[in-house]
Design an enzyme around this catalytic site. Structure first.
Site, PDB file in Angstrom:
ATOM      1  N   LYS A 120      -5.525   0.851  21.313  1.00 43.72           N
ATOM      2  CA  LYS A 120      -4.070   0.868  21.236  1.00 43.72           C
ATOM      3  C   LYS A 120      -3.583   1.249  22.585  1.00 43.72           C
ATOM      4  O   LYS A 120      -2.843   0.594  23.474  1.00 43.72           O
ATOM      5  CB  LYS A 120      -3.465   1.533  20.063  1.00 43.72           C
ATOM      6  CG  LYS A 120      -2.092   1.503  20.084  1.00 43.72           C
ATOM      7  CD  LYS A 120      -1.299   2.017  18.843  1.00 43.72           C
ATOM      8  CE  LYS A 120      -1.317   3.898  19.116  1.00 43.72           C
ATOM      9  NZ  LYS A 120      -0.651   4.357  18.093  1.00 43.72           N
ATOM     10  N   ASP A 138       0.826  -0.918  16.740  1.00 37.59           N
ATOM     11  CA  ASP A 138       1.134   0.635  16.220  1.00 37.59           C
ATOM     12  C   ASP A 138       1.614   0.108  14.975  1.00 37.59           C
ATOM     13  O   ASP A 138       1.580  -0.775  14.279  1.00 37.59           O
ATOM     14  CB  ASP A 138       2.200   1.157  17.138  1.00 37.59           C
ATOM     15  CG  ASP A 138       3.318   0.651  17.216  1.00 37.59           C
ATOM     16  OD1 ASP A 138       3.578  -0.441  16.710  1.00 37.59           O
ATOM     17  OD2 ASP A 138       4.397   1.432  17.734  1.00 37.59           O
TER      18      ASP A 138
END
Length: 211
Positions: A120, A138
């Site tokens: 991420k 997320d």
């Protein structure tokens, strides 16, 4: 959800916010990387308060190393998990100097080799600092993608893969920011603000909440 709906969703999000970006304060790729490393389980507002103190003193790998681990902790102690984050950031600074001549690397593999940097975080850096069409899934993007039907998936990797496959190419660069901001301010977790949502009529969420 069909391709026509997805295109209209992203068209509206773009019309509403033509130049979206992160809410973290940064001016160099390293500042962004440091801010994202500090942002786990913390708000962008909280991270910005800490980096507003830190960056005037130390905003390069060498300067942070010179600050020392105790000095770094003192600057970021208002952020949750600051001890662990300081250790990771310090190790990252050393590796950036040793392996990359002080510059933030531009490949996913090299980024993910840095302490505290996962997929991420790497996607955020590649997208926001280096302009690559990546999507960092997320909690906000995961929720919005599943709830609306844009890209359903059982985990973040599956959602990321489906978004990369189904978001029209012209929107890929900014899709990450549009979806995060939509999840942060409109399609919120407990009680989504459906009545004020600009894509409500396109969304496939069955339990819409009217204002």
């Amino acid at each position: 959800m069909n391709a026509e709906k997805r295109r209209e969703i992203f068209t509206r999000l773009r019309d509403n916010n033509p130049t979206p970006t992160t809410e973290l304060n940064w001016s160099t790729p390293f500042e962004l990387l440091a801010a994202v490393l500090l942002s786990a389980q913390a708000t962008d507002v909280g991270v910005n308060k800490a980096t507003d103190r830190l960056y005037p003193i130390a905003n390069t790998p060498a300067a942070i190393i010179a600050l020392g681990i105790d000095g770094l902790k003192e600057q970021i102690k208002t952020i949750g998990l600051y001890n662990t984050k300081a250790e990771n950031l310090m190790k990252t600074c050393h590796l950036i100097l040793e392996r990359h001549d002080g510059e933030v690397p531009r490949t996913r593999a090299e980024l993910e080799a840095l302490p505290g940097v996962g997929r991420k975080t790497a996607n955020v850096i590649l997208n926001t600092a280096f302009g690559e069409p990546t999507i960092a899934v997320d909690t906000h993007i995961f929720r919005v993608s599943n709830r609306t039907g844009i890209a359903k998936g059982k985990d973040v990797i599956e959602v990321e893969q489906r978004l990369m496959r189904h978001v029209p190419k012209e929107f890929l660069q900014d899709a990450h920011h549009w979806l995060i901001l939509h999840g942060r301010y409109t399609c919120i977790a407990r009680k989504p603000r459906c009545g004020s949502c600009i894509i409500e009529d396109l969304c496939e969420f069955k339990d819409k909440v009217e204002l």
